[in-house]
Scaffold this motif. Structure first.
Motif, PDB file in Angstrom:
ATOM      1  N   LEU A  17       0.826  -1.204   0.000  1.00 49.35           N
ATOM      2  CA  LEU A  17       0.000   0.000   0.000  1.00 49.35           C
ATOM      3  C   LEU A  17       0.863   1.258   0.000  1.00 49.35           C
ATOM      4  O   LEU A  17       1.968   1.267   0.534  1.00 49.35           O
ATOM      5  CB  LEU A  17      -0.914   0.013   1.224  1.00 49.35           C
ATOM      6  N   ASN A  18       0.326   2.336  -0.598  1.00 49.02           N
ATOM      7  CA  ASN A  18       1.043   3.600  -0.547  1.00 49.02           C
ATOM      8  C   ASN A  18       0.765   4.311   0.776  1.00 49.02           C
ATOM      9  O   ASN A  18       0.037   3.804   1.629  1.00 49.02           O
ATOM     10  CB  ASN A  18       0.695   4.484  -1.744  1.00 49.02           C
ATOM     11  N   LYS A  19       1.343   5.494   0.955  1.00 51.55           N
ATOM     12  CA  LYS A  19       1.283   6.163   2.258  1.00 51.55           C
ATOM     13  C   LYS A  19      -0.153   6.527   2.656  1.00 51.55           C
ATOM     14  O   LYS A  19      -0.557   6.345   3.806  1.00 51.55           O
ATOM     15  CB  LYS A  19       2.160   7.416   2.211  1.00 51.55           C
ATOM     16  N   LYS A  20      -0.926   7.032   1.710  1.00 50.86           N
ATOM     17  CA  LYS A  20      -2.308   7.418   2.003  1.00 50.86           C
ATOM     18  C   LYS A  20      -3.138   6.202   2.405  1.00 50.86           C
ATOM     19  O   LYS A  20      -3.923   6.247   3.356  1.00 50.86           O
ATOM     20  CB  LYS A  20      -2.915   8.092   0.762  1.00 50.86           C
ATOM     21  N   GLU A  21      -2.933   5.105   1.694  1.00 50.36           N
ATOM     22  CA  GLU A  21      -3.683   3.884   1.994  1.00 50.36           C
ATOM     23  C   GLU A  21      -3.247   3.272   3.322  1.00 50.36           C
ATOM     24  O   GLU A  21      -4.062   2.705   4.039  1.00 50.36           O
ATOM     25  CB  GLU A  21      -3.516   2.889   0.848  1.00 50.36           C
ATOM     26  N   LEU A  25      -5.496   2.471   6.498  1.00 46.67           N
ATOM     27  CA  LEU A  25      -5.452   1.165   7.154  1.00 46.67           C
ATOM     28  C   LEU A  25      -5.277   1.311   8.655  1.00 46.67           C
ATOM     29  O   LEU A  25      -5.931   0.626   9.431  1.00 46.67           O
ATOM     30  CB  LEU A  25      -4.317   0.315   6.575  1.00 46.67           C
ATOM     31  N   GLU A  26      -4.427   2.233   9.067  1.00 49.80           N
ATOM     32  CA  GLU A  26      -4.208   2.455  10.494  1.00 49.80           C
ATOM     33  C   GLU A  26      -5.494   2.925  11.171  1.00 49.80           C
ATOM     34  O   GLU A  26      -5.836   2.471  12.264  1.00 49.80           O
ATOM     35  CB  GLU A  26      -3.087   3.482  10.685  1.00 49.80           C
ATOM     36  N   ASN A  42      -9.516 -12.468  14.689  1.00 48.05           N
ATOM     37  CA  ASN A  42      -8.931 -13.800  14.572  1.00 48.05           C
ATOM     38  C   ASN A  42      -8.571 -14.149  13.131  1.00 48.05           C
ATOM     39  O   ASN A  42      -7.936 -15.168  12.905  1.00 48.05           O
ATOM     40  CB  ASN A  42      -9.890 -14.863  15.117  1.00 48.05           C
ATOM     41  N   ARG A  43      -8.989 -13.341  12.173  1.00 47.51           N
ATOM     42  CA  ARG A  43      -8.732 -13.643  10.770  1.00 47.51           C
ATOM     43  C   ARG A  43      -8.082 -12.446  10.077  1.00 47.51           C
ATOM     44  O   ARG A  43      -8.771 -11.644   9.446  1.00 47.51           O
ATOM     45  CB  ARG A  43     -10.030 -14.014  10.083  1.00 47.51           C
ATOM     46  N   PRO A  44      -6.761 -12.304  10.144  1.00 47.20           N
ATOM     47  CA  PRO A  44      -6.102 -11.149   9.545  1.00 47.20           C
ATOM     48  C   PRO A  44      -6.161 -11.131   8.019  1.00 47.20           C
ATOM     49  O   PRO A  44      -6.261 -10.060   7.413  1.00 47.20           O
ATOM     50  CB  PRO A  44      -4.657 -11.239  10.039  1.00 47.20           C
ATOM     51  N   ILE A  45      -6.155 -12.295   7.393  1.00 47.29           N
ATOM     52  CA  ILE A  45      -6.206 -12.334   5.929  1.00 47.29           C
ATOM     53  C   ILE A  45      -7.579 -11.898   5.438  1.00 47.29           C
ATOM     54  O   ILE A  45      -7.695 -11.134   4.466  1.00 47.29           O
ATOM     55  CB  ILE A  45      -5.839 -13.731   5.417  1.00 47.29           C
ATOM     56  N   ALA A  46      -8.619 -12.335   6.100  1.00 42.13           N
ATOM     57  CA  ALA A  46      -9.969 -11.901   5.727  1.00 42.13           C
ATOM     58  C   ALA A  46     -10.128 -10.402   5.952  1.00 42.13           C
ATOM     59  O   ALA A  46     -10.756  -9.703   5.143  1.00 42.13           O
ATOM     60  CB  ALA A  46     -11.005 -12.667   6.535  1.00 42.13           C
ATOM     61  N   PHE A  47      -9.563  -9.902   7.049  1.00 40.70           N
ATOM     62  CA  PHE A  47      -9.619  -8.463   7.315  1.00 40.70           C
ATOM     63  C   PHE A  47      -8.888  -7.692   6.217  1.00 40.70           C
ATOM     64  O   PHE A  47      -9.372  -6.655   5.744  1.00 40.70           O
ATOM     65  CB  PHE A  47      -8.985  -8.154   8.676  1.00 40.70           C
ATOM     66  N   SER A  48      -7.722  -8.197   5.784  1.00 46.17           N
ATOM     67  CA  SER A  48      -6.954  -7.544   4.719  1.00 46.17           C
ATOM     68  C   SER A  48      -7.737  -7.518   3.409  1.00 46.17           C
ATOM     69  O   SER A  48      -7.788  -6.494   2.723  1.00 46.17           O
ATOM     70  CB  SER A  48      -5.628  -8.265   4.505  1.00 46.17           C
ATOM     71  N   ASN A  49      -8.339  -8.637   3.074  1.00 45.59           N
ATOM     72  CA  ASN A  49      -9.118  -8.703   1.833  1.00 45.59           C
ATOM     73  C   ASN A  49     -10.316  -7.760   1.871  1.00 45.59           C
ATOM     74  O   ASN A  49     -10.630  -7.087   0.882  1.00 45.59           O
ATOM     75  CB  ASN A  49      -9.579 -10.136   1.579  1.00 45.59           C
ATOM     76  N   GLN A  50     -10.981  -7.717   3.009  1.00 47.29           N
ATOM     77  CA  GLN A  50     -12.127  -6.817   3.148  1.00 47.29           C
ATOM     78  C   GLN A  50     -11.687  -5.356   3.057  1.00 47.29           C
ATOM     79  O   GLN A  50     -12.369  -4.535   2.451  1.00 47.29           O
ATOM     80  CB  GLN A  50     -12.846  -7.077   4.476  1.00 47.29           C
TER      81      GLN A  50
END
Length: 108
Positions: A17-21, A25-26, A42-50
């Protein structure tokens, strides 16, 4: 899963991700942690995809005009680079021929 491990896994998953993204995310991570949604943590990959679906890819809409201009630009650059390659190739062949047979006149 602990909060800091969850954050670390999500950030590792979304390293590109770039700085704005990353700032967005933060914000989303702090909001999700404040809500303490146990299933989501409990699901970091699902959170990332969402996160990618809702915050990154929905903003980037490419129109057909932009794609057409990009295609024409790629075609023109391909033609120019092919022309430069052929010019260099013919020039090198001509110079090699001159070194092999020095009495030959170089053609312009």
């Amino acid at each position: 899963m602990k909060v800091n491990i969850f954050k670390q896994k999500v950030k590792k998953q979304l390293w590109f991700l770039n700085k704005k993204e990353k700032n967005k995310l933060e914000d989303v991570l702090t909001q999700a942690i404040d809500e303490k949604d146990g299933e989501e943590l409990n699901r970091p990959i699902a959170f990332s995809n969402q996160f990618l679906k809702t915050h990154v890819f929905k903003e980037k809409v490419v129109s057909t005009t932009q794609l057409f201009v990009l295609l024409i630009g790629i075609l023109i650059s391909y033609i120019v680079l092919l022309g430069l390659f052929l010019f260099g190739f013919l020039t090198s062949l001509t110079s090699v021929q001159y070194f092999v047979k020095p009495e030959v006149q170089l053609s312009t």
